[in-house]
Scaffold this active site. Structure first.
Site, PDB file in Angstrom:
ATOM      1  N   ARG A  46       0.812  -1.228   0.000  1.00 24.84           N
ATOM      2  CA  ARG A  46       0.000   0.000   0.000  1.00 24.84           C
ATOM      3  C   ARG A  46       0.839   1.269   0.000  1.00 24.84           C
ATOM      4  O   ARG A  46       0.521   2.235  -0.656  1.00 24.84           O
ATOM      5  CB  ARG A  46      -0.827   0.072   1.272  1.00 24.84           C
ATOM      6  CG  ARG A  46      -2.028  -0.769   1.264  1.00 24.84           C
ATOM      7  CD  ARG A  46      -2.640  -0.752   2.652  1.00 24.84           C
ATOM      8  NE  ARG A  46      -3.336  -2.004   2.872  1.00 24.84           N
ATOM      9  CZ  ARG A  46      -4.523  -2.277   2.357  1.00 24.84           C
ATOM     10  NH1 ARG A  46      -5.163  -1.402   1.644  1.00 24.84           N
ATOM     11  NH2 ARG A  46      -5.091  -3.447   2.571  1.00 24.84           N
ATOM     12  N   LYS A 148       1.312 -19.423   4.718  1.00 26.52           N
ATOM     13  CA  LYS A 148       0.446 -19.874   5.797  1.00 26.52           C
ATOM     14  C   LYS A 148       0.120 -18.684   6.712  1.00 26.52           C
ATOM     15  O   LYS A 148       0.889 -17.731   6.698  1.00 26.52           O
ATOM     16  CB  LYS A 148       1.126 -20.992   6.593  1.00 26.52           C
ATOM     17  CG  LYS A 148       2.554 -20.615   7.027  1.00 26.52           C
ATOM     18  CD  LYS A 148       2.939 -21.177   8.328  1.00 26.52           C
ATOM     19  CE  LYS A 148       2.344 -20.519   9.491  1.00 26.52           C
ATOM     20  NZ  LYS A 148       2.876 -19.212   9.887  1.00 26.52           N
ATOM     21  N   HIS A 178       7.232 -23.289   5.607  1.00 31.50           N
ATOM     22  CA  HIS A 178       8.699 -23.286   5.461  1.00 31.50           C
ATOM     23  C   HIS A 178       9.380 -24.339   6.341  1.00 31.50           C
ATOM     24  O   HIS A 178      10.540 -24.663   6.125  1.00 31.50           O
ATOM     25  CB  HIS A 178       9.284 -21.886   5.687  1.00 31.50           C
ATOM     26  CG  HIS A 178       9.345 -21.438   7.114  1.00 31.50           C
ATOM     27  ND1 HIS A 178       8.254 -20.991   7.807  1.00 31.50           N
ATOM     28  CD2 HIS A 178      10.380 -21.355   7.990  1.00 31.50           C
ATOM     29  CE1 HIS A 178       8.601 -20.654   9.032  1.00 31.50           C
ATOM     30  NE2 HIS A 178       9.894 -20.862   9.171  1.00 31.50           N
ATOM     31  N   LYS A 182      13.052 -26.999   6.042  1.00 28.00           N
ATOM     32  CA  LYS A 182      14.182 -27.024   6.992  1.00 28.00           C
ATOM     33  C   LYS A 182      14.994 -28.291   6.783  1.00 28.00           C
ATOM     34  O   LYS A 182      14.445 -29.396   6.710  1.00 28.00           O
ATOM     35  CB  LYS A 182      13.660 -26.999   8.440  1.00 28.00           C
ATOM     36  CG  LYS A 182      12.944 -25.715   8.782  1.00 28.00           C
ATOM     37  CD  LYS A 182      13.514 -25.050  10.002  1.00 28.00           C
ATOM     38  CE  LYS A 182      12.780 -23.755  10.248  1.00 28.00           C
ATOM     39  NZ  LYS A 182      13.545 -22.660  10.715  1.00 28.00           N
ATOM     40  N   GLU A 216       9.455 -20.257  21.428  1.00 31.29           N
ATOM     41  CA  GLU A 216      10.100 -19.034  20.933  1.00 31.29           C
ATOM     42  C   GLU A 216      10.269 -18.059  22.088  1.00 31.29           C
ATOM     43  O   GLU A 216       9.373 -17.901  22.911  1.00 31.29           O
ATOM     44  CB  GLU A 216       9.265 -18.406  19.822  1.00 31.29           C
ATOM     45  CG  GLU A 216       9.214 -19.278  18.583  1.00 31.29           C
ATOM     46  CD  GLU A 216       8.402 -18.647  17.480  1.00 31.29           C
ATOM     47  OE1 GLU A 216       8.991 -17.954  16.636  1.00 31.29           O
ATOM     48  OE2 GLU A 216       7.173 -18.820  17.477  1.00 31.29           O
ATOM     49  N   ASP A 235      -1.204 -20.198  13.862  1.00 23.65           N
ATOM     50  CA  ASP A 235       0.098 -19.729  13.368  1.00 23.65           C
ATOM     51  C   ASP A 235       1.129 -20.867  13.340  1.00 23.65           C
ATOM     52  O   ASP A 235       1.949 -20.943  12.428  1.00 23.65           O
ATOM     53  CB  ASP A 235       0.597 -18.585  14.268  1.00 23.65           C
ATOM     54  CG  ASP A 235       1.859 -17.922  13.743  1.00 23.65           C
ATOM     55  OD1 ASP A 235       1.963 -17.771  12.503  1.00 23.65           O
ATOM     56  OD2 ASP A 235       2.742 -17.566  14.541  1.00 23.65           O
ATOM     57  N   HIS A 240       3.118 -25.956  11.103  1.00 14.19           N
ATOM     58  CA  HIS A 240       4.450 -26.471  11.452  1.00 14.19           C
ATOM     59  C   HIS A 240       4.373 -27.715  12.349  1.00 14.19           C
ATOM     60  O   HIS A 240       5.051 -28.717  12.101  1.00 14.19           O
ATOM     61  CB  HIS A 240       5.280 -25.403  12.167  1.00 14.19           C
ATOM     62  CG  HIS A 240       5.446 -24.128  11.385  1.00 14.19           C
ATOM     63  ND1 HIS A 240       5.425 -24.084  10.019  1.00 14.19           N
ATOM     64  CD2 HIS A 240       5.636 -22.843  11.792  1.00 14.19           C
ATOM     65  CE1 HIS A 240       5.597 -22.829   9.613  1.00 14.19           C
ATOM     66  NE2 HIS A 240       5.721 -22.062  10.676  1.00 14.19           N
ATOM     67  N   LYS A 326       4.945 -18.521  22.558  1.00 12.23           N
ATOM     68  CA  LYS A 326       5.825 -17.357  22.428  1.00 12.23           C
ATOM     69  C   LYS A 326       6.184 -16.856  23.828  1.00 12.23           C
ATOM     70  O   LYS A 326       5.498 -17.146  24.797  1.00 12.23           O
ATOM     71  CB  LYS A 326       5.119 -16.239  21.659  1.00 12.23           C
ATOM     72  CG  LYS A 326       4.572 -16.704  20.317  1.00 12.23           C
ATOM     73  CD  LYS A 326       5.054 -15.826  19.177  1.00 12.23           C
ATOM     74  CE  LYS A 326       4.481 -16.224  17.847  1.00 12.23           C
ATOM     75  NZ  LYS A 326       5.111 -17.345  17.168  1.00 12.23           N
TER      76      LYS A 326
HETATM   77  C1  BG6 Z   1       6.252 -18.530  11.234  1.00  8.46           C
HETATM   78  C2  BG6 Z   1       5.317 -18.002  12.278  1.00  8.46           C
HETATM   79  O1  BG6 Z   1       5.577 -19.358  10.339  1.00  8.46           O
HETATM   80  O2  BG6 Z   1       7.285 -19.264  11.863  1.00  8.46           O
HETATM   81  C3  BG6 Z   1       6.068 -17.177  13.311  1.00  8.46           C
HETATM   82  O3  BG6 Z   1       4.330 -17.200  11.660  1.00  8.46           O
HETATM   83  C4  BG6 Z   1       7.235 -17.925  13.865  1.00  8.46           C
HETATM   84  O4  BG6 Z   1       5.206 -16.773  14.365  1.00  8.46           O
HETATM   85  C5  BG6 Z   1       8.085 -18.498  12.744  1.00  8.46           C
HETATM   86  O5  BG6 Z   1       8.017 -17.033  14.651  1.00  8.46           O
HETATM   87  C6  BG6 Z   1       9.199 -19.399  13.240  1.00  8.46           C
HETATM   88  O6  BG6 Z   1       9.988 -19.749  12.138  1.00  8.46           O
HETATM   89  P1  BG6 Z   1      11.543 -20.003  12.300  1.00  8.46           P
HETATM   90  O7  BG6 Z   1      11.996 -20.477  10.975  1.00  8.46           O
HETATM   91  O8  BG6 Z   1      12.146 -18.705  12.694  1.00  8.46           O
HETATM   92  O9  BG6 Z   1      11.638 -21.037  13.358  1.00  8.46           O
END
Ligand code: BG6
Length: 473
Positions: A46, A148, A178, A182, A216, A235, A240, A326
């Site tokens: 934007r 995602k 993602h 890994k 995290e 999330d 994941h 988190k």
């Molecule tokens: C993301 C989440 O998909 O993965 C985040 O939206 C999270 O909240 C992150 O922090 C963690 O990914 P990585 O690769 O840093 O472990």
């Protein structure tokens, strides 16, 4: 190495994902000479920005000597996702690129926005014919990448998928998780299926339970607006955590090819269910409601723990305790396979450790694998203790491998969908997650607030301790 010119349009280019993951990954591929001579990145968002103002956005990359060279490939297009104006200007930028190259240049559309915008952007790609690819009229070279969370629940995920399939063919669609990219997650399959000694013990007869911790240290930082409407269950757990369970519990794919691997993942995700009883716990970290862009009376969970069962002949009756949160004590993603403790009668009187054998996959940090076993303590007196045998990527290979987003991007450019979600994987996982969301909505329970820099709400300990087990960390 990608050897054809391409253009990647990143929608949501001023957001966190582009800033923290996508542009750094593209820059890293560039530094390693893994991108072609001619490639074009167009950020679409934007905000009204010039190309140089857009470049300034990426503070951590800017000091590198090659950044200047990289920015020659980095462009910007401002536009609202809802209005055609920006898309028409984008078409003009794409046309100029095609003119410069004297050919239609391969196009990738990367949707890195919050999920609420996906359908709007897809509609606009269709109405402006951008979905038809270079020259508008051929879909030969267009691919669309969706981040995602893919939807907000089962019905929105299905409607998004329907829309996607009306506009694109399946081979053009890349649904990102993602964690599939890994190195350490891919290695779980090599560990399980390339080493003959583990397959015979990978089942309910020998495994007591599985634990997965996705911790995290950071809170939501600048992502409050996105996260408050999503929460930890959507999330992290929906995607994941499900993929980590799939890597541990799937049957051997028929071959290491795209559809066979996706079949194996989909079958196991379809077999996951919530264990009977009180098996889902949520919590929120103390300062969450004071975070920027978070509602002051938010009920969004920043922690979730679940006891799940995988109803396959291999894992029937083996609980999977999983937790993600988190603002926990440290950054730490780990899977532990805890084996049934069978200390031989010979040693009973010498004090067998409560936990015997454990195989641990450390996804991050200090990526590696360890095997815990019982050893005799040195000395004249017979004593027993647990010790670890360890493999560490950096020590064995001198590298922990490429960042997940580098792999994700290279696979997208190469058209390899193996490490991307197929609809049926997402469908099964959303079915499970949506049942939890429905229960939460109907009960409206008070959320347990947990202390920061610890291991989440007390309820998460109770979840596993009531079964006579405990979290290893
Ligand atoms: C993301 C989440 O998909 O993965 C985040 O939206 C999270 O909240 C992150 O922090 C963690 O990914 P990585 O690769 O840093 O472990």
């Amino acid at each position: 190495m990608i050897n054809f010119p391409f253009v990647i349009v990143i929608f949501g280019a001023t957001g966190d994902l582009a800033k923290n993951k996508l542009i750094p990954a593209l820059f890293s591929l560039f530094k390693e000479d893994k991108l072609p001579k001619d490639f074009f990145i167009i950020g679409f968002s934007r905000r009204e920005l010039t190309h140089p103002q857009f470049h300034v956005h990426f503070e951590s990359e800017r000091s590198h000597e090659k950044w200047g060279e990289f920015t020659k490939h980095l462009f910007y297009q401002s536009g609202s996702f809802e209005e055609e104006k920006g898309y028409l200007a984008l078409i003009e930028q794409l046309r100029q690129i095609d003119d410069k190259m004297g050919a239609c240049v391969t196009r990738f559309f990367y949707l890195a926005t919050p999920p609420d915008h996906y359908e709007t952007i897809l509609d606009k790609l269709l109405s402006t014919k951008l979905s038809e690819g270079c020259g508008q009229g051929s879909n030969k070279w267009t691919r669309v990448v969706i981040e995602k969370p893919f939807g907000k629940d089962l019905s929105t995920a299905r409607s998004l998928d329907k829309k996607l399939s009306e506009i694109f063919e399946e081979k053009q669609i890349f649904r990102v998780d993602h964690y599939l990219g890994k190195e350490t997650v891919q290695n779980i399959l090599a560990f399980r299926f390339a080493n003959g000694i583990f397959e015979p013990v990978w089942n309910r007869k020998v495994i007591d339970h599985v634990q997965i911790t996705f911790a995290e240290k950071e809170g939501v930082k600048t992502r409050g607006r996105f996260y408050d409407g999503v929460g930890e269950l959507r999330d992290i757990a929906q995607n994941h955590l499900m993929q980590l369970i799939a890597a541990v519990a799937m049957e051997s794919p028929k071959s290491f090819t795209k559809e066979d691997l996706r079949d194996a993942r989909a079958a196991v995700i379809d077999s996951v269910r919530i264990a009977d009883g009180e098996s889902v716990v949520k919590g929120q970290y103390e300062s969450y409601r004071k975070e920027k862009d978070v509602s002051p009376d938010s009920d969004t969970e920043t922690f979730v723990a679940m006891k799940l069962m995988v109803d396959t002949p291999r894992f029937e009756g083996v609980p999977f305790y999983v937790r993600a949160g988190k603002k926990l004590e440290k950054d730490f993603v780990e899977i532990s396979i805890v084996f049934i403790q069978t200390c031989h009668i010979l040693f009973k009187e010498y004090g067998c450790p409560e936990i015997g054998n454990v195989i641990t996959f450390r996804i991050q940090p200090n990526e590696g694998i360890s095997l815990r076993f019982i050893a005799k303590t040195p000395g004249a007196k017979l004593g027993l203790e647990s010790v670890d045998m360890k493999f560490n990527y950096s020590e064995s290979f001198g590298t922990k491998g490429p960042a997940a987003y580098e792999k994700v991007l290279l696979d997208i450019f190469a058209g390899d969908q193996m490490l991307f979600n197929r609809s049926d994987e997402l469908d099964s996982s959303w079915e499970l997650i949506t049942s939890i969301l429905k229960k939460w909505n109907s009960e409206k329970e008070e959320i347990e607030v947990y202390k920061e820099e610890q291991w989440g709400p007390e309820l998460a300990n109770k979840l596993i301790e009531k079964d006579g087990r405990k979290w290893l960390t």
